[in-house]
Design a protein around this motif. Structure first.
Motif, PDB file in Angstrom:
ATOM      1  N   ILE A  57       4.975   2.374  16.885  1.00  0.00           N
ATOM      2  CA  ILE A  57       4.240   2.133  15.266  1.00  0.00           C
ATOM      3  C   ILE A  57       4.808   0.975  13.993  1.00  0.00           C
ATOM      4  CG2 ILE A  57       3.899   3.590  13.716  1.00  0.00           C
ATOM      5  CD1 ILE A  57       3.928   5.728  15.432  1.00  0.00           C
ATOM      6  N   LEU A  58       6.357   1.465  14.186  1.00  0.00           N
ATOM      7  CA  LEU A  58       6.175  -0.032  13.786  1.00  0.00           C
ATOM      8  C   LEU A  58       6.034  -1.386  14.021  1.00  0.00           C
ATOM      9  CD1 LEU A  58      10.162   1.080  12.927  1.00  0.00           C
ATOM     10  CD2 LEU A  58       8.426   0.985  11.185  1.00  0.00           C
ATOM     11  N   ASP A  59       5.815  -1.545  15.331  1.00  0.00           N
ATOM     12  CA  ASP A  59       5.326  -2.986  16.154  1.00  0.00           C
ATOM     13  C   ASP A  59       4.481  -3.294  15.433  1.00  0.00           C
ATOM     14  OD1 ASP A  59       8.702  -3.257  16.861  1.00  0.00           O
ATOM     15  OD2 ASP A  59       7.425  -2.525  19.056  1.00  0.00           O
ATOM     16  N   GLY A  60       3.302  -2.362  15.155  1.00  0.00           N
ATOM     17  CA  GLY A  60       1.954  -1.789  15.294  1.00  0.00           C
ATOM     18  C   GLY A  60       1.641  -1.872  13.627  1.00  0.00           C
ATOM     19  N   SER A  61       2.537  -1.672  12.817  1.00  0.00           N
ATOM     20  CA  SER A  61       2.442  -1.721  11.616  1.00  0.00           C
ATOM     21  C   SER A  61       2.481  -3.345  11.521  1.00  0.00           C
ATOM     22  CB  SER A  61       3.754  -1.234  10.966  1.00  0.00           C
ATOM     23  OG  SER A  61       3.088  -1.650   9.225  1.00  0.00           O
ATOM     24  N   ASN A  62       3.483  -4.419  12.307  1.00  0.00           N
ATOM     25  CA  ASN A  62       4.161  -5.786  12.090  1.00  0.00           C
ATOM     26  C   ASN A  62       2.152  -6.115  12.424  1.00  0.00           C
ATOM     27  OD1 ASN A  62       6.288  -5.223  10.714  1.00  0.00           O
ATOM     28  ND2 ASN A  62       7.146  -6.139  12.856  1.00  0.00           N
ATOM     29  N   LEU A  63       2.219  -5.994  13.100  1.00  0.00           N
ATOM     30  CA  LEU A  63       1.091  -6.956  14.406  1.00  0.00           C
ATOM     31  C   LEU A  63      -0.232  -6.690  12.731  1.00  0.00           C
ATOM     32  CD1 LEU A  63      -1.201  -7.902  16.037  1.00  0.00           C
ATOM     33  CD2 LEU A  63      -1.001  -5.297  17.225  1.00  0.00           C
ATOM     34  N   ALA A  64      -0.235  -5.521  12.530  1.00  0.00           N
ATOM     35  CA  ALA A  64      -1.456  -5.270  11.736  1.00  0.00           C
ATOM     36  C   ALA A  64      -0.780  -6.980   9.969  1.00  0.00           C
ATOM     37  CB  ALA A  64      -1.169  -4.076  10.899  1.00  0.00           C
ATOM     38  N   THR A  65      -0.617  -6.540   9.612  1.00  0.00           N
ATOM     39  CA  THR A  65       0.406  -7.499   9.022  1.00  0.00           C
ATOM     40  C   THR A  65      -0.269  -9.069   8.953  1.00  0.00           C
ATOM     41  OG1 THR A  65       1.939  -5.329   8.232  1.00  0.00           O
ATOM     42  CG2 THR A  65       2.305  -8.754   7.314  1.00  0.00           C
ATOM     43  N   SER A  66       0.355  -9.093  10.007  1.00  0.00           N
ATOM     44  CA  SER A  66       0.394 -10.428  10.798  1.00  0.00           C
ATOM     45  C   SER A  66      -1.640 -10.961  10.711  1.00  0.00           C
ATOM     46  CB  SER A  66       0.236 -10.813  11.725  1.00  0.00           C
ATOM     47  OG  SER A  66       1.629 -10.689  12.100  1.00  0.00           O
ATOM     48  N   LEU A  67      -2.294  -9.917  11.231  1.00  0.00           N
ATOM     49  CA  LEU A  67      -3.708  -9.790  11.112  1.00  0.00           C
ATOM     50  C   LEU A  67      -3.599  -9.722   9.516  1.00  0.00           C
ATOM     51  CD1 LEU A  67      -4.613  -7.332  13.339  1.00  0.00           C
ATOM     52  CD2 LEU A  67      -5.088  -9.327  13.862  1.00  0.00           C
ATOM     53  N   LEU A  68      -4.191  -9.030   8.841  1.00  0.00           N
ATOM     54  CA  LEU A  68      -4.217  -9.207   7.907  1.00  0.00           C
ATOM     55  C   LEU A  68      -4.290 -10.307   6.899  1.00  0.00           C
ATOM     56  CD1 LEU A  68      -3.786  -5.661   6.567  1.00  0.00           C
ATOM     57  CD2 LEU A  68      -5.793  -6.393   7.360  1.00  0.00           C
TER      58      LEU A  68
ATOM     59  N   ALA B   3       2.079  13.299   8.180  1.00  0.00           N
ATOM     60  CA  ALA B   3       1.371  13.026   7.361  1.00  0.00           C
ATOM     61  C   ALA B   3       2.254  12.045   5.999  1.00  0.00           C
ATOM     62  CB  ALA B   3      -0.242  13.611   6.856  1.00  0.00           C
ATOM     63  N   ASP B   4       3.111  13.115   5.905  1.00  0.00           N
ATOM     64  CA  ASP B   4       4.003  12.634   4.504  1.00  0.00           C
ATOM     65  C   ASP B   4       5.471  11.371   4.799  1.00  0.00           C
ATOM     66  OD1 ASP B   4       2.378  14.288   3.256  1.00  0.00           O
ATOM     67  OD2 ASP B   4       3.302  16.154   3.790  1.00  0.00           O
ATOM     68  N   HIS B   5       5.221  10.942   6.718  1.00  0.00           N
ATOM     69  CA  HIS B   5       6.446   9.923   7.054  1.00  0.00           C
ATOM     70  C   HIS B   5       6.383   9.100   5.568  1.00  0.00           C
ATOM     71  CE1 HIS B   5       8.437   7.992   9.679  1.00  0.00           C
ATOM     72  NE2 HIS B   5       9.642   8.453   9.877  1.00  0.00           N
ATOM     73  N   ASP B   6       7.336   8.081   5.698  1.00  0.00           N
ATOM     74  CA  ASP B   6       7.264   7.142   5.037  1.00  0.00           C
ATOM     75  C   ASP B   6       6.493   5.840   5.619  1.00  0.00           C
ATOM     76  OD1 ASP B   6       7.834   5.271   2.732  1.00  0.00           O
ATOM     77  OD2 ASP B   6       9.532   4.390   4.324  1.00  0.00           O
ATOM     78  N   GLU B   7       6.440   5.680   6.294  1.00  0.00           N
ATOM     79  CA  GLU B   7       6.072   4.730   7.511  1.00  0.00           C
ATOM     80  C   GLU B   7       4.036   4.944   7.185  1.00  0.00           C
ATOM     81  OE1 GLU B   7       5.281   0.624   9.057  1.00  0.00           O
ATOM     82  OE2 GLU B   7       7.200   1.698   8.649  1.00  0.00           O
ATOM     83  N   THR B   8       3.910   6.413   7.765  1.00  0.00           N
ATOM     84  CA  THR B   8       2.983   6.815   7.866  1.00  0.00           C
ATOM     85  C   THR B   8       2.341   6.336   6.662  1.00  0.00           C
ATOM     86  OG1 THR B   8       3.458   8.441   9.297  1.00  0.00           O
ATOM     87  CG2 THR B   8       0.977   8.695   8.715  1.00  0.00           C
ATOM     88  N   LEU B   9       2.581   6.779   5.251  1.00  0.00           N
ATOM     89  CA  LEU B   9       1.994   6.661   4.360  1.00  0.00           C
ATOM     90  C   LEU B   9       2.313   4.713   3.684  1.00  0.00           C
ATOM     91  CD1 LEU B   9       3.874   8.846   2.106  1.00  0.00           C
ATOM     92  CD2 LEU B   9       1.787   9.408   2.627  1.00  0.00           C
ATOM     93  N   LYS B  10       2.614   3.803   4.408  1.00  0.00           N
ATOM     94  CA  LYS B  10       2.304   2.785   4.323  1.00  0.00           C
ATOM     95  C   LYS B  10       1.558   2.290   4.789  1.00  0.00           C
ATOM     96  CE  LYS B  10       7.985   1.700   4.082  1.00  0.00           C
ATOM     97  NZ  LYS B  10       8.508   0.961   4.448  1.00  0.00           N
ATOM     98  N   ILE B  11       1.101   2.565   6.262  1.00  0.00           N
ATOM     99  CA  ILE B  11      -0.282   2.422   6.725  1.00  0.00           C
ATOM    100  C   ILE B  11      -1.192   2.791   6.307  1.00  0.00           C
ATOM    101  CG2 ILE B  11      -1.405   2.532   8.574  1.00  0.00           C
ATOM    102  CD1 ILE B  11       1.753   3.047  10.272  1.00  0.00           C
ATOM    103  N   ASN B  12      -0.819   3.857   5.467  1.00  0.00           N
ATOM    104  CA  ASN B  12      -2.174   4.201   5.059  1.00  0.00           C
ATOM    105  C   ASN B  12      -2.584   3.317   3.898  1.00  0.00           C
ATOM    106  OD1 ASN B  12      -4.763   5.939   4.973  1.00  0.00           O
ATOM    107  ND2 ASN B  12      -3.761   6.532   3.139  1.00  0.00           N
ATOM    108  N   HIS B  13      -1.774   2.903   2.969  1.00  0.00           N
ATOM    109  CA  HIS B  13      -1.691   2.095   2.029  1.00  0.00           C
ATOM    110  C   HIS B  13      -2.138   1.204   2.723  1.00  0.00           C
ATOM    111  CE1 HIS B  13      -0.021  -0.899  -0.884  1.00  0.00           C
ATOM    112  NE2 HIS B  13      -0.799  -0.372  -1.955  1.00  0.00           N
ATOM    113  N   ARG B  14      -2.042  -0.144   3.552  1.00  0.00           N
ATOM    114  CA  ARG B  14      -2.410  -1.563   4.053  1.00  0.00           C
ATOM    115  C   ARG B  14      -3.800  -0.970   4.519  1.00  0.00           C
ATOM    116  NH1 ARG B  14       1.825  -1.655   7.422  1.00  0.00           N
ATOM    117  NH2 ARG B  14       3.205  -2.735   5.980  1.00  0.00           N
ATOM    118  N   LEU B  15      -3.975   0.154   4.961  1.00  0.00           N
ATOM    119  CA  LEU B  15      -5.097  -0.008   5.202  1.00  0.00           C
ATOM    120  C   LEU B  15      -5.953   0.265   4.768  1.00  0.00           C
ATOM    121  CD1 LEU B  15      -7.861   0.639   6.896  1.00  0.00           C
ATOM    122  CD2 LEU B  15      -7.367   3.261   6.991  1.00  0.00           C
ATOM    123  N   ALA B  16      -5.869   1.139   3.082  1.00  0.00           N
ATOM    124  CA  ALA B  16      -6.721   0.902   1.675  1.00  0.00           C
ATOM    125  C   ALA B  16      -6.595  -0.267   1.390  1.00  0.00           C
ATOM    126  CB  ALA B  16      -5.697   2.086   0.498  1.00  0.00           C
ATOM    127  N   ALA B  17      -5.351  -1.042   1.636  1.00  0.00           N
ATOM    128  CA  ALA B  17      -5.196  -2.757   0.713  1.00  0.00           C
ATOM    129  C   ALA B  17      -6.505  -3.845   1.296  1.00  0.00           C
ATOM    130  CB  ALA B  17      -3.752  -2.878   0.789  1.00  0.00           C
TER     131      ALA B  17
END
Length: 127
Positions: free
Chosen positions: A58-69, A95-109
């Motif tokens: 999931i952390l690696d996916g978050s990095n991938l999403a950051t690169s895409l954006l 749903a309340d995990h820190d990384e889940t919240l960061k991913i949710n915020h990244r999606l909203a942004a």
């Protein structure tokens, strides 16, 4: 990385960690396309070895999403975040995990920053 591969080739997670650091360096140097290619490979290896719901994947996916954006690949980034990464994070981390919240915020942004943002996108970003 070459030394890790030579002497610790059995340590796949260590190699992925070193590659993640290289991807971060490439991104910081403004070599976004190279960072994206490396992050795609890292995520694919993580999915293959650990599964889609593992925290490291999931952390690696978050990095991938950051690169895409960062490269303004809005459609691909939003689809990846909304349809793959966020559901996996909610399932395995909660749903309340820190990384889940960061991913949710990244999606909203990403939804708000998308140049073809619709009213429905804004409503989705709000929730």
């Amino acid at each position: 990385l070459a030394l890790k591969r030579r002497y610790w080739s059995h340590d796949e997670q260590g190699i992925l960690s070193a590659q993640t650091s290289i991807g971060n360096c490439l991104d910081q140097l403004g070599r976004g396309e190279e960072a994206l290619a490396l992050r795609r490979a890292i995520y694919a290896k993580g999915v293959a070895s650990l599964g889609v719901s593992h925290e490291d994947t999931i952390l690696d996916g978050s990095n991938l999403a950051t690169s895409l954006l960062r490269l303004e690949r809005w459609d691909e980034g939003v689809i990846f975040l909304r349809d793959q990464l966020l559901p996996a994070a909610r399932r395995s981390l909660g749903a309340d995990h820190d990384e889940t919240l960061k991913i949710n915020h990244r999606l909203a942004a990403a939804l708000v920053a998308h140049p073809e943002c619709t009213r429905d996108d804004l409503l989705e970003a709000k929730t």
